[in-house]
Design an enzyme around this catalytic site. Structure first.
Site, PDB file in Angstrom:
ATOM      1  N   ASN A   5      70.007  84.278 135.283  1.00  0.00           N
ATOM      2  CA  ASN A   5      70.781  85.452 134.885  1.00  0.00           C
ATOM      3  C   ASN A   5      70.186  86.632 135.655  1.00  0.00           C
ATOM      4  O   ASN A   5      69.155  87.176 135.272  1.00  0.00           O
ATOM      5  CB  ASN A   5      70.645  85.638 133.371  1.00  0.00           C
ATOM      6  CG  ASN A   5      71.411  86.837 132.861  1.00  0.00           C
ATOM      7  OD1 ASN A   5      71.947  87.629 133.639  1.00  0.00           O
ATOM      8  ND2 ASN A   5      71.453  86.987 131.553  1.00  0.00           N
ATOM      9  N   GLU A  29      73.428  81.761 125.095  1.00  0.00           N
ATOM     10  CA  GLU A  29      74.216  81.822 126.329  1.00  0.00           C
ATOM     11  C   GLU A  29      73.649  80.901 127.405  1.00  0.00           C
ATOM     12  O   GLU A  29      74.394  80.308 128.174  1.00  0.00           O
ATOM     13  CB  GLU A  29      74.272  83.274 126.827  1.00  0.00           C
ATOM     14  CG  GLU A  29      75.150  84.137 125.933  1.00  0.00           C
ATOM     15  CD  GLU A  29      74.954  85.630 126.142  1.00  0.00           C
ATOM     16  OE1 GLU A  29      73.958  86.164 125.619  1.00  0.00           O
ATOM     17  OE2 GLU A  29      75.781  86.249 126.816  1.00  0.00           O
ATOM     18  N   ARG A  31      74.785  82.996 135.678  1.00  0.00           N
ATOM     19  CA  ARG A  31      75.656  83.895 134.919  1.00  0.00           C
ATOM     20  C   ARG A  31      76.248  84.888 135.918  1.00  0.00           C
ATOM     21  O   ARG A  31      75.503  85.570 136.626  1.00  0.00           O
ATOM     22  CB  ARG A  31      74.852  84.642 133.867  1.00  0.00           C
ATOM     23  CG  ARG A  31      75.686  85.662 133.151  1.00  0.00           C
ATOM     24  CD  ARG A  31      74.857  86.515 132.238  1.00  0.00           C
ATOM     25  NE  ARG A  31      75.720  87.451 131.531  1.00  0.00           N
ATOM     26  CZ  ARG A  31      75.356  88.669 131.183  1.00  0.00           C
ATOM     27  NH1 ARG A  31      74.146  89.102 131.459  1.00  0.00           N
ATOM     28  NH2 ARG A  31      76.187  89.454 130.545  1.00  0.00           N
ATOM     29  N   HIS A  48      80.736  89.196 127.638  1.00  0.00           N
ATOM     30  CA  HIS A  48      80.020  88.367 126.652  1.00  0.00           C
ATOM     31  C   HIS A  48      80.790  87.080 126.344  1.00  0.00           C
ATOM     32  O   HIS A  48      80.618  86.474 125.288  1.00  0.00           O
ATOM     33  CB  HIS A  48      79.824  89.084 125.293  1.00  0.00           C
ATOM     34  CG  HIS A  48      78.889  90.242 125.299  1.00  0.00           C
ATOM     35  ND1 HIS A  48      79.099  91.353 124.512  1.00  0.00           N
ATOM     36  CD2 HIS A  48      77.730  90.482 125.963  1.00  0.00           C
ATOM     37  CE1 HIS A  48      78.115  92.212 124.691  1.00  0.00           C
ATOM     38  NE2 HIS A  48      77.270  91.715 125.583  1.00  0.00           N
TER      39      HIS A  48
END
Ligand code: ADP
Length: 414
Positions: A23, A400, A107, A196
């Site tokens: 990420n 996540e 991500r 999100h």
């Protein structure tokens, strides 16, 4: 376990079960190495303040918190950051050159309208992520840099992009469009994308599992309340509305973002206060929300201050809750039938006072919170509504990284 994986070169048999999740932010990289056989975490870490003299890498090896290692010193860019991460992993016998690594999952914040699912990275995909930079100027460049760095380190390995916007691409056109001139909107790709999404997808599915129902038959209002915050209305596993828009600024009151605001405030500040577009951008994204209202964006501090009778903290909390209630009501009306309201992320998972206040007075809608259940602290998904309540209220911790790993691994193993 032998399986097959799709690489840029084609399908080949591998025994790989590990996924590295990256990420990449503008000055940070968060990472996790997972083993998909049991979905366990082999290593977790973070590099922050990249590009500064005081960059910091915190690495937690498989043994857990006790073996945590930390280093500080200049880390110039994402390339250097990932090399430092690779060295830490290698020291634990988990090097990125390992044949057990199946895929790197990234991500990516903005996937526009095009990316509706996890996507194997190719040069065309990179070009499209690049084309979206004007609508995600802070996020997509960092994500691109993370992917390029990972490609350089393991050019033979598939890289998968998992988009924050993907889950929201099922929103109907009437929920995604702003009521502005269509030609102008289309020329500049102005519409509501939502963010999100990986969390909303994971939490809505886990909520259905908690209720013992199929996601296809379950309607959930998901409240992702972290420093950034967003709500979504999920009908039968598909997102039908969400509170963030073209950017993450729209919607709920957040740690440092205003959320919904009359757009005329912007021109007013330009004309009357002589502020530039960039200054207003900083004001609304970084100096508003809870921090703008009371000087703190940490809900722990805000509730502590409220306990001492601090009126500024109380007002900020009331504004936060008022907005949250508006969205619960709005999404209730959009869904028609609601099976559960699920709280997640830092505030949603930990702040019992927020959960209690958000559903207070909504008994007529079938919503209530049991004080005893709400006070319980746990890492597991759990119900906090009383048995008689028509609508379940749940606390469902988000994950996540696990969701990105699951999606990326599923894509390369078919
Ligand atoms: P993000 O990923 O958006 O940075 P998180 O989901 O990690 O944010 O949430 C961070 C926020 O969660 C903190 O700013 C704080 O307000 C809140 N938070 C964390 N722990 C607690 C707690 N124990 N009680 C209340 N609020 C908490």
């Amino acid at each position: 376990m032998t399986t097959t994986t799709t690489t840029p070169e084609g399908i080949r048999p591998v025994t790989a079960t590990r996924v590295l999740v990256l990420n990449s932010g503008s000055s940070s990289v968060k990472y996790q190495l997972l083993d998909m056989r049991d979905r366990s975490r082999l290593a977790v870490g973070l590099v922050e303040r990249i590009g500064e003299e005081t960059s910091r890498l915190v690495h937690t090896p498989p043994a857990g918190g006790a073996g945590k290692r930390e280093q500080t010193g200049p880390i110039a860019d994402h390339g250097a950051a990932l090399k430092a991460v690779a060295a830490e992993l290698a020291a634990d016998g988990l090097g990125l050159d390992s044949p057990e690594l199946a895929v790197i999952g990234h991500r990516v914040v903005h996937g526009g309208q095009k990316f509706t699912a996890p996507t194997l990275v190719t040069e065309e995909v990179m070009a499209e992520i690049e084309r979206l930079v004007p609508v995600a100027p802070l996020h997509n460049p960092a994500n691109i840099s993370g992917i390029r760095t990972a490609q350089a380190l393991r050019p033979d390995l598939p890289q998968v992009a998992v988009f924050d916007t993907a889950f929201h691409t099922t929103m109907p056109e009437y929920a995604a469009r702003y009521a502005i001139d269509v030609a102008t909107a289309d020329a500049h790709r102005i519409r509501r994308y939502g963010f999100h999404g990986t969390s909303h997808a994971y939490v809505s599915r886990e909520t259905a599992r908690l209720l013992g129902r199929a996601p296809e038959d379950t309607n959930v209002i998901v409240l992702h309340l972290g420093n950034g915050a967003s709500a979504s209305a999920v009908r039968g596993g598909r997102c039908v509305d969400t509170s963030m828009g073209l950017t993450p600024l729209e919607g709920l009151v957040m740690g440092t973002r205003s959320g919904d605001i009359d757009p005329a405030v912007t021109f007013h500040l330009m004309r009357v206060a002589g502020m530039s577009a960039d200054e207003i951008d900083v004001l609304l994204n970084k100096k508003s929300g809870m921090v703008g209202l009371c000087g703190d964006n940490d809900m722990r501090e805000i509730t502590r201050r409220m306990g001492e009778g601090d009126r500024q903290a109380r007002l900020a909390f009331d504004i936060y809750i008022h907005r949250l209630k508006k969205y619960i009501g709005a999404y209730y009306a959009i869904l028609g039938r609601v099976d559960a309201v699920a709280f997640t992320a830092g505030v949603g998972e930990n702040a019992a006072a927020v959960r209690e206040a958000a559903v207070d007075g909504l008994e007529e809608l079938g919503l209530a919170v049991d004080g005893g259940l709400n006070a319980v602290r746990a890492d597991e998904p759990r119900l906090i509504s009383p048995a008689y309540a028509r609508v379940a209220v749940a606390v469902v911790p988000t994950d996540e990284e696990l969701e990105i790993a699951t999606q990326a691994y599923a894509l390369v193993t078919g």
